[in-house]
Design a protein around this motif. Sequence first.
Motif, short mmCIF file in Angstrom:
data_model
loop_
_atom_site.label_atom_id
_atom_site.label_comp_id
_atom_site.label_asym_id
_atom_site.label_seq_id
_atom_site.Cartn_x
_atom_site.Cartn_y
_atom_site.Cartn_z
N LEU A 144 45.08 12.18 38.78
CA LEU A 144 45.60 11.22 39.75
C LEU A 144 44.48 10.72 40.67
O LEU A 144 44.43 9.52 41.00
N TRP A 145 43.61 11.62 41.10
CA TRP A 145 42.50 11.21 41.96
C TRP A 145 41.56 10.26 41.23
O TRP A 145 41.14 9.25 41.77
N LEU A 146 41.26 10.59 39.96
CA LEU A 146 40.37 9.73 39.18
C LEU A 146 41.00 8.36 38.95
O LEU A 146 40.33 7.33 39.03
N GLY A 147 42.30 8.35 38.67
CA GLY A 147 42.98 7.08 38.47
C GLY A 147 42.98 6.22 39.72
O GLY A 147 42.98 4.99 39.63
N GLN A 148 42.95 6.84 40.89
CA GLN A 148 42.91 6.09 42.13
C GLN A 148 41.51 5.57 42.45
O GLN A 148 41.36 4.51 43.05
N GLN A 149 40.48 6.30 42.03
CA GLN A 149 39.11 5.95 42.38
C GLN A 149 38.48 4.95 41.42
O GLN A 149 37.62 4.17 41.79
N VAL A 150 38.90 4.98 40.15
CA VAL A 150 38.25 4.18 39.11
C VAL A 150 39.03 2.88 38.91
O VAL A 150 40.26 2.89 38.78
N SER A 151 38.31 1.78 38.87
CA SER A 151 38.93 0.48 38.65
C SER A 151 39.06 0.23 37.15
O SER A 151 38.55 0.98 36.31
N GLU A 152 39.74 -0.86 36.80
CA GLU A 152 39.94 -1.19 35.40
C GLU A 152 38.61 -1.53 34.72
O GLU A 152 38.38 -1.14 33.57
N THR A 153 37.74 -2.22 35.44
CA THR A 153 36.42 -2.55 34.87
C THR A 153 35.61 -1.29 34.61
O THR A 153 34.96 -1.16 33.56
N GLU A 154 35.66 -0.36 35.53
CA GLU A 154 34.92 0.90 35.35
C GLU A 154 35.50 1.71 34.21
O GLU A 154 34.75 2.39 33.49
N LEU A 155 36.82 1.64 34.01
CA LEU A 155 37.42 2.33 32.87
C LEU A 155 36.94 1.72 31.56
O LEU A 155 36.70 2.45 30.58
N GLU A 156 36.80 0.41 31.51
CA GLU A 156 36.27 -0.23 30.30
C GLU A 156 34.84 0.21 30.04
O GLU A 156 34.46 0.48 28.89
N ARG A 157 34.03 0.29 31.10
CA ARG A 157 32.65 0.76 30.93
C ARG A 157 32.63 2.21 30.47
O ARG A 157 31.78 2.60 29.65
N LEU A 158 33.54 3.01 31.01
CA LEU A 158 33.62 4.41 30.59
C LEU A 158 33.99 4.50 29.11
O LEU A 158 33.46 5.35 28.38
N GLY A 159 34.88 3.62 28.66
CA GLY A 159 35.22 3.59 27.24
C GLY A 159 34.03 3.23 26.38
O GLY A 159 33.83 3.81 25.30
N ILE A 160 33.23 2.27 26.83
CA ILE A 160 32.01 1.91 26.09
C ILE A 160 31.06 3.10 26.03
O ILE A 160 30.44 3.38 24.99
N LEU A 161 30.94 3.82 27.15
CA LEU A 161 30.07 5.00 27.17
C LEU A 161 30.55 6.06 26.20
O LEU A 161 29.74 6.66 25.47
N LEU A 162 31.85 6.29 26.15
CA LEU A 162 32.39 7.31 25.27
C LEU A 162 32.21 6.93 23.80
O LEU A 162 32.07 7.81 22.94
N ARG A 163 32.24 5.63 23.51
CA ARG A 163 32.06 5.19 22.12
C ARG A 163 30.59 5.09 21.71
O ARG A 163 30.29 4.89 20.54
#
Length: 200
Positions: free
Chosen positions: A99-118
């Motif tokens: 819940l804390w991570l979902g509040q701190q991370v924006s949608e753009t940052e989540l997309e970047r995180l997905g790119i990093l994981l891939r």
Amino acid sequence: MNTTTTDRGADVDGQTPGDDMRLQRLMRLADRLSESGTLEAAERLIGRLDAIDAALVKMEKLPGLIAMFADIADDWADSFLAQGIEPDKSLKQGLHAALWLGQQVSETELERLGILLRSDVLDPHALAVVGKTGRALAKCHEAAASGVGDPERVGMLGLLGALRDPEVQRSLAFAIRVAREFGRLLPTDSSSSSTRSLQT
């Protein structure tokens, strides 16, 4: 009046007002049962008796299945406790972290995180290199902070002397190989110029 009642409320024929009420209710029930919709519902119910019987059999087995899943959950909990993991505390903290991570991370940052994981950044070999680099940096910082080890300044002669060190030679060979592989991944001059022309 043709009929008389006794002290108990019964008439001469032995009937009571309650009997009349029950008879009227039975008549209304018979009328309700004879309706077409009620008969159709009864026919559908009779046609599904086999399915109902199978469902009842499954319901009879349900307590055993619940007990089996409870035993499995207890085994998992015991296994976690043996590893020093408290399931209740871990679930609570994990939910709080999510819940804390979902509040701190924006949608753009989540997309970047997905790119990093891939990407290959999290490849086991890449992580091993990062780990070794981190240990080397920590040791160097510890030595520099304690004043033990190589001097802070190294001249040309010191650099030439370090090149004779087998460990330094291995590090340079690895760095040269990384540079070669990285150069292969970089766009060539022709591809970069064509990209610039397309952009203009």
